[in-house]
Motif scaffolding. Sequence first.
Motif, PDB file in Angstrom:
ATOM      1  N   SER A  52       0.819  -1.207   0.000  1.00 50.79           N
ATOM      2  CA  SER A  52       0.000   0.000   0.000  1.00 50.79           C
ATOM      3  C   SER A  52       0.851   1.254   0.000  1.00 50.79           C
ATOM      4  O   SER A  52       0.497   2.253  -0.597  1.00 50.79           O
ATOM      5  CB  SER A  52      -0.914   0.015   1.222  1.00 50.79           C
ATOM      6  OG  SER A  52      -0.127   0.050   2.402  1.00 50.79           O
ATOM      7  N   SER A  53       1.990   1.192   0.687  1.00 49.90           N
ATOM      8  CA  SER A  53       2.770   2.393   0.943  1.00 49.90           C
ATOM      9  C   SER A  53       3.464   2.918  -0.308  1.00 49.90           C
ATOM     10  O   SER A  53       3.253   4.058  -0.712  1.00 49.90           O
ATOM     11  CB  SER A  53       3.793   2.117   2.046  1.00 49.90           C
ATOM     12  OG  SER A  53       4.558   0.978   1.729  1.00 49.90           O
ATOM     13  N   ASP A  54       4.288   2.075  -0.920  1.00 48.93           N
ATOM     14  CA  ASP A  54       5.052   2.535  -2.073  1.00 48.93           C
ATOM     15  C   ASP A  54       4.759   1.719  -3.319  1.00 48.93           C
ATOM     16  O   ASP A  54       5.473   1.820  -4.321  1.00 48.93           O
ATOM     17  CB  ASP A  54       6.551   2.510  -1.773  1.00 48.93           C
ATOM     18  CG  ASP A  54       7.041   1.140  -1.330  1.00 48.93           C
ATOM     19  OD1 ASP A  54       8.202   1.029  -0.933  1.00 48.93           O
ATOM     20  OD2 ASP A  54       6.242   0.185  -1.398  1.00 48.93           O
ATOM     21  N   GLU A  55       3.745   0.902  -3.236  1.00 50.01           N
ATOM     22  CA  GLU A  55       3.330   0.022  -4.330  1.00 50.01           C
ATOM     23  C   GLU A  55       4.467  -0.877  -4.808  1.00 50.01           C
ATOM     24  O   GLU A  55       4.572  -1.186  -5.999  1.00 50.01           O
ATOM     25  CB  GLU A  55       2.718   0.827  -5.483  1.00 50.01           C
ATOM     26  CG  GLU A  55       1.449   1.547  -5.069  1.00 50.01           C
ATOM     27  CD  GLU A  55       0.597   2.032  -6.233  1.00 50.01           C
ATOM     28  OE1 GLU A  55      -0.454   2.651  -5.977  1.00 50.01           O
ATOM     29  OE2 GLU A  55       0.982   1.807  -7.399  1.00 50.01           O
ATOM     30  N   SER A  56       5.293  -1.287  -3.861  1.00 47.98           N
ATOM     31  CA  SER A  56       6.295  -2.310  -4.185  1.00 47.98           C
ATOM     32  C   SER A  56       5.565  -3.588  -4.586  1.00 47.98           C
ATOM     33  O   SER A  56       4.491  -3.890  -4.064  1.00 47.98           O
ATOM     34  CB  SER A  56       7.184  -2.594  -2.982  1.00 47.98           C
ATOM     35  OG  SER A  56       7.927  -1.464  -2.625  1.00 47.98           O
ATOM     36  N   THR A  57       6.172  -4.319  -5.510  1.00 42.21           N
ATOM     37  CA  THR A  57       5.560  -5.566  -5.962  1.00 42.21           C
ATOM     38  C   THR A  57       6.499  -6.747  -5.710  1.00 42.21           C
ATOM     39  O   THR A  57       7.730  -6.589  -5.720  1.00 42.21           O
ATOM     40  CB  THR A  57       5.194  -5.498  -7.451  1.00 42.21           C
ATOM     41  OG1 THR A  57       6.365  -5.178  -8.208  1.00 42.21           O
ATOM     42  CG2 THR A  57       4.129  -4.453  -7.700  1.00 42.21           C
ATOM     43  N   TYR A  58       5.908  -7.883  -5.501  1.00 38.88           N
ATOM     44  CA  TYR A  58       6.648  -9.101  -5.200  1.00 38.88           C
ATOM     45  C   TYR A  58       6.023 -10.236  -5.995  1.00 38.88           C
ATOM     46  O   TYR A  58       4.805 -10.266  -6.173  1.00 38.88           O
ATOM     47  CB  TYR A  58       6.572  -9.418  -3.702  1.00 38.88           C
ATOM     48  CG  TYR A  58       6.990  -8.271  -2.824  1.00 38.88           C
ATOM     49  CD1 TYR A  58       6.074  -7.292  -2.456  1.00 38.88           C
ATOM     50  CD2 TYR A  58       8.302  -8.148  -2.376  1.00 38.88           C
ATOM     51  CE1 TYR A  58       6.451  -6.225  -1.668  1.00 38.88           C
ATOM     52  CE2 TYR A  58       8.682  -7.078  -1.574  1.00 38.88           C
ATOM     53  CZ  TYR A  58       7.748  -6.125  -1.230  1.00 38.88           C
ATOM     54  OH  TYR A  58       8.136  -5.061  -0.449  1.00 38.88           O
ATOM     55  N   SER A 104       7.499  -7.965   5.971  1.00 35.50           N
ATOM     56  CA  SER A 104       8.793  -8.617   5.718  1.00 35.50           C
ATOM     57  C   SER A 104       8.653  -9.860   4.857  1.00 35.50           C
ATOM     58  O   SER A 104       9.587 -10.231   4.130  1.00 35.50           O
ATOM     59  CB  SER A 104       9.467  -8.965   7.040  1.00 35.50           C
ATOM     60  OG  SER A 104       8.615  -9.792   7.811  1.00 35.50           O
ATOM     61  N   THR A 105       7.521 -10.514   4.922  1.00 31.34           N
ATOM     62  CA  THR A 105       7.304 -11.739   4.142  1.00 31.34           C
ATOM     63  C   THR A 105       5.959 -11.635   3.426  1.00 31.34           C
ATOM     64  O   THR A 105       4.995 -12.319   3.787  1.00 31.34           O
ATOM     65  CB  THR A 105       7.352 -12.984   5.032  1.00 31.34           C
ATOM     66  OG1 THR A 105       6.448 -12.807   6.138  1.00 31.34           O
ATOM     67  CG2 THR A 105       8.746 -13.234   5.558  1.00 31.34           C
ATOM     68  N   PRO A 106       5.882 -10.787   2.413  1.00 29.47           N
ATOM     69  CA  PRO A 106       4.587 -10.471   1.810  1.00 29.47           C
ATOM     70  C   PRO A 106       3.926 -11.610   1.048  1.00 29.47           C
ATOM     71  O   PRO A 106       2.765 -11.488   0.667  1.00 29.47           O
ATOM     72  CB  PRO A 106       4.927  -9.312   0.867  1.00 29.47           C
ATOM     73  CG  PRO A 106       6.369  -9.490   0.559  1.00 29.47           C
ATOM     74  CD  PRO A 106       6.980 -10.033   1.797  1.00 29.47           C
ATOM     75  N   LEU A 107       4.635 -12.702   0.801  1.00 33.66           N
ATOM     76  CA  LEU A 107       4.021 -13.831   0.099  1.00 33.66           C
ATOM     77  C   LEU A 107       3.648 -14.972   1.052  1.00 33.66           C
ATOM     78  O   LEU A 107       3.363 -16.080   0.605  1.00 33.66           O
ATOM     79  CB  LEU A 107       4.959 -14.339  -1.005  1.00 33.66           C
ATOM     80  CG  LEU A 107       5.223 -13.350  -2.151  1.00 33.66           C
ATOM     81  CD1 LEU A 107       6.070 -13.996  -3.234  1.00 33.66           C
ATOM     82  CD2 LEU A 107       3.927 -12.824  -2.755  1.00 33.66           C
ATOM     83  N   LEU A 108       3.643 -14.678   2.324  1.00 33.37           N
ATOM     84  CA  LEU A 108       3.236 -15.688   3.299  1.00 33.37           C
ATOM     85  C   LEU A 108       1.859 -15.373   3.855  1.00 33.37           C
ATOM     86  O   LEU A 108       1.544 -14.222   4.150  1.00 33.37           O
ATOM     87  CB  LEU A 108       4.256 -15.794   4.427  1.00 33.37           C
ATOM     88  CG  LEU A 108       5.644 -16.293   4.023  1.00 33.37           C
ATOM     89  CD1 LEU A 108       6.529 -16.469   5.239  1.00 33.37           C
ATOM     90  CD2 LEU A 108       5.567 -17.568   3.223  1.00 33.37           C
TER      91      LEU A 108
END
Length: 125
Positions: A52-58, A104-108
């Motif tokens: 949400s904050s910086d629209e970082s993607t993973y 820290s673990t956005p895909l968990l």
Amino acid sequence: VQLQASGGGLVQPGGSLRLSCAASGFTLNYYGVGWFRQAPGKEREGVSCISSSDESTYYLDSVKGRFTISRDNSKNTVYLQMNSLKPEDTAVYYCAAYRGGNRSTPLLQHEYDYWGQGTQVTVSS
């Protein structure tokens, strides 16, 4: 608070689909949003996330370069564009959301507070 995933279907290998995750009852731009998938007999795995904050993607390694996550805050919706689909992408896809900044673990799964129902994606000739 509700998340609605849609856009799944049957597609041939090499084809494309765009999944949508629409939120109701809350403003999605304050939330990080992830897409997960679960194939028959397998554990649910994180596919992609947008913060949400910086629209970082993973992205999960196996979908990098093929899938793109994006958000349209005016529509309160997050999308997952899936190109060059493979049979191994077949699964039920779920969207989920967490409030606040980067995790820290956005895909968990444990990072997420709200879950939508799944949408079936089948890649087959």
